[in-house]
Design a protein around this motif. Structure first.
Motif, PDB file in Angstrom:
ATOM      1  N   LEU A   1       0.828  -1.213   0.000  1.00  0.00           N
ATOM      2  CA  LEU A   1       0.000   0.000   0.000  1.00  0.00           C
ATOM      3  C   LEU A   1       0.858   1.258   0.000  1.00  0.00           C
ATOM      4  CD1 LEU A   1      -2.825  -1.040   2.473  1.00  0.00           C
ATOM      5  CD2 LEU A   1      -3.084  -0.534   0.041  1.00  0.00           C
ATOM      6  N   LEU A   2       1.945   1.251   0.765  1.00  0.00           N
ATOM      7  CA  LEU A   2       2.844   2.404   0.769  1.00  0.00           C
ATOM      8  C   LEU A   2       3.446   2.636  -0.615  1.00  0.00           C
ATOM      9  CD1 LEU A   2       4.710   1.840   4.146  1.00  0.00           C
ATOM     10  CD2 LEU A   2       3.177   3.744   3.607  1.00  0.00           C
ATOM     11  N   ASP A   3       3.849   1.546  -1.266  1.00  0.00           N
ATOM     12  CA  ASP A   3       4.417   1.648  -2.611  1.00  0.00           C
ATOM     13  C   ASP A   3       3.376   2.197  -3.594  1.00  0.00           C
ATOM     14  OD1 ASP A   3       6.655   0.978  -4.540  1.00  0.00           O
ATOM     15  OD2 ASP A   3       4.999  -0.194  -5.398  1.00  0.00           O
ATOM     16  N   ASP A   4       2.164   1.642  -3.529  1.00  0.00           N
ATOM     17  CA  ASP A   4       1.093   2.122  -4.413  1.00  0.00           C
ATOM     18  C   ASP A   4       0.802   3.601  -4.161  1.00  0.00           C
ATOM     19  OD1 ASP A   4       0.795  -0.384  -5.552  1.00  0.00           O
ATOM     20  OD2 ASP A   4      -0.917  -0.940  -4.285  1.00  0.00           O
ATOM     21  N   HIS A   5       0.776   3.995  -2.890  1.00  0.00           N
ATOM     22  CA  HIS A   5       0.491   5.394  -2.554  1.00  0.00           C
ATOM     23  C   HIS A   5       1.596   6.307  -3.092  1.00  0.00           C
ATOM     24  CE1 HIS A   5      -1.197   8.793  -0.445  1.00  0.00           C
ATOM     25  NE2 HIS A   5      -0.004   9.050   0.055  1.00  0.00           N
ATOM     26  N   ALA A   6       2.849   5.896  -2.891  1.00  0.00           N
ATOM     27  CA  ALA A   6       3.965   6.719  -3.367  1.00  0.00           C
ATOM     28  C   ALA A   6       3.913   6.897  -4.887  1.00  0.00           C
ATOM     29  CB  ALA A   6       5.296   6.090  -2.960  1.00  0.00           C
ATOM     30  N   ARG A   7       3.632   5.828  -5.598  1.00  0.00           N
ATOM     31  CA  ARG A   7       3.626   5.889  -7.059  1.00  0.00           C
ATOM     32  C   ARG A   7       2.389   6.599  -7.619  1.00  0.00           C
ATOM     33  NH1 ARG A   7       7.580   2.419  -8.995  1.00  0.00           N
ATOM     34  NH2 ARG A   7       8.352   0.973  -7.431  1.00  0.00           N
ATOM     35  N   HIS A   8       1.229   6.273  -7.091  1.00  0.00           N
ATOM     36  CA  HIS A   8      -0.017   6.782  -7.660  1.00  0.00           C
ATOM     37  C   HIS A   8      -0.409   8.147  -7.084  1.00  0.00           C
ATOM     38  CE1 HIS A   8      -4.423   7.182  -8.004  1.00  0.00           C
ATOM     39  NE2 HIS A   8      -4.248   6.621  -9.176  1.00  0.00           N
ATOM     40  N   CYS A   9      -0.406   8.248  -5.775  1.00  0.00           N
ATOM     41  CA  CYS A   9      -0.950   9.442  -5.125  1.00  0.00           C
ATOM     42  C   CYS A   9       0.073  10.564  -4.974  1.00  0.00           C
ATOM     43  CB  CYS A   9      -1.519   9.080  -3.754  1.00  0.00           C
ATOM     44  SG  CYS A   9      -2.830   7.842  -3.835  1.00  0.00           S
ATOM     45  N   VAL A  10       1.349  10.193  -4.772  1.00  0.00           N
ATOM     46  CA  VAL A  10       2.380  11.229  -4.605  1.00  0.00           C
ATOM     47  C   VAL A  10       2.987  11.579  -5.959  1.00  0.00           C
ATOM     48  CG1 VAL A  10       4.546  11.867  -3.482  1.00  0.00           C
ATOM     49  CG2 VAL A  10       2.861  10.508  -2.224  1.00  0.00           C
ATOM     50  N   LEU A  11       3.690  10.633  -6.561  1.00  0.00           N
ATOM     51  CA  LEU A  11       4.366  10.918  -7.837  1.00  0.00           C
ATOM     52  C   LEU A  11       3.376  11.120  -8.977  1.00  0.00           C
ATOM     53  CD1 LEU A  11       7.306   8.359  -7.611  1.00  0.00           C
ATOM     54  CD2 LEU A  11       7.377  10.834  -7.201  1.00  0.00           C
TER      55      LEU A  11
ATOM     56  N   ALA B   1       2.767   8.004   7.876  1.00  0.00           N
ATOM     57  CA  ALA B   1       2.273   6.621   7.881  1.00  0.00           C
ATOM     58  C   ALA B   1       3.437   5.645   8.094  1.00  0.00           C
ATOM     59  CB  ALA B   1       1.543   6.316   6.579  1.00  0.00           C
ATOM     60  N   VAL B   2       4.561   5.881   7.440  1.00  0.00           N
ATOM     61  CA  VAL B   2       5.738   5.026   7.619  1.00  0.00           C
ATOM     62  C   VAL B   2       6.183   5.096   9.082  1.00  0.00           C
ATOM     63  CG1 VAL B   2       8.187   4.741   7.034  1.00  0.00           C
ATOM     64  CG2 VAL B   2       6.521   5.173   5.225  1.00  0.00           C
ATOM     65  N   GLY B   3       6.213   6.283   9.632  1.00  0.00           N
ATOM     66  CA  GLY B   3       6.606   6.443  11.036  1.00  0.00           C
ATOM     67  C   GLY B   3       5.695   5.689  11.983  1.00  0.00           C
ATOM     68  N   ARG B   4       4.396   5.746  11.744  1.00  0.00           N
ATOM     69  CA  ARG B   4       3.442   5.027  12.600  1.00  0.00           C
ATOM     70  C   ARG B   4       3.657   3.521  12.495  1.00  0.00           C
ATOM     71  NH1 ARG B   4       0.119   9.001  10.537  1.00  0.00           N
ATOM     72  NH2 ARG B   4      -0.897   7.575   9.063  1.00  0.00           N
ATOM     73  N   LEU B   5       3.894   3.025  11.286  1.00  0.00           N
ATOM     74  CA  LEU B   5       4.120   1.596  11.100  1.00  0.00           C
ATOM     75  C   LEU B   5       5.401   1.139  11.790  1.00  0.00           C
ATOM     76  CD1 LEU B   5       3.102   1.168   7.370  1.00  0.00           C
ATOM     77  CD2 LEU B   5       2.003   0.078   9.333  1.00  0.00           C
ATOM     78  N   MET B   6       6.422   1.955  11.764  1.00  0.00           N
ATOM     79  CA  MET B   6       7.713   1.571  12.360  1.00  0.00           C
ATOM     80  C   MET B   6       7.691   1.625  13.887  1.00  0.00           C
ATOM     81  SD  MET B   6      10.415   3.263   9.730  1.00  0.00           S
ATOM     82  CE  MET B   6      11.806   2.490  10.501  1.00  0.00           C
ATOM     83  N   ARG B   7       6.810   2.418  14.480  1.00  0.00           N
ATOM     84  CA  ARG B   7       6.779   2.578  15.939  1.00  0.00           C
ATOM     85  C   ARG B   7       5.991   1.507  16.660  1.00  0.00           C
ATOM     86  NH1 ARG B   7       6.966   8.369  15.070  1.00  0.00           N
ATOM     87  NH2 ARG B   7       4.758   8.406  14.609  1.00  0.00           N
ATOM     88  N   ARG B   8       5.323   0.626  15.940  1.00  0.00           N
ATOM     89  CA  ARG B   8       4.504  -0.342  16.658  1.00  0.00           C
ATOM     90  C   ARG B   8       5.396  -1.305  17.442  1.00  0.00           C
ATOM     91  NH1 ARG B   8       4.316  -5.311  13.935  1.00  0.00           N
ATOM     92  NH2 ARG B   8       4.931  -5.038  11.804  1.00  0.00           N
TER      93      ARG B   8
END
Length: 97
Positions: free
Chosen positions: A62-72, A89-96
């Motif tokens: 999902l992060l990859d799809d978001h970066a490619r589609h929604c950001v770039l 979102a990456v930060g939240r995922l890494m802090r769990r």
């Protein structure tokens, strides 16, 4: 007035995503049954680890799809805002844990 559905970054892989999530749902049900059956703690923990790994794989996709589609692939005027959202979102995922 017709309702319009906004295309999401995962739209092209939605069926695969749903299949993965259903499999994870089944794994979680299996863990529940293991607890109900008083299975050995380490075996339960091993299955929990497998579910977490599967969820991580879904999240990375999902992060990859978001970066490619929604950001770039999104409007240039929203790239900074969406990049900040992505990094949060990456930060939240890494802090769990």
């Amino acid at each position: 007035m017709a309702a319009t559905t906004e295309t999401r970054g995962y739209t092209a892989t939605k069926d695969d995503l749903l299949t993965r999530l259903r499999r994870i749902e089944g794994q979680v049900g299996g863990i529940q049954r293991m607890v109900e059956d008083d299975r050995y703690c380490i075996d339960v923990l091993t299955q929990i680890g497998a579910v977490q790994a599967a969820l991580d794989k879904v999240a990375l996709g999902l992060l990859d799809d978001h970066a490619r589609h929604c950001v770039l692939g999104g409007p240039a005027t929203k790239q900074d805002e969406r990049t900040e959202e992505l990094m949060s979102a990456v930060g939240r995922l890494m802090r769990r844990g």
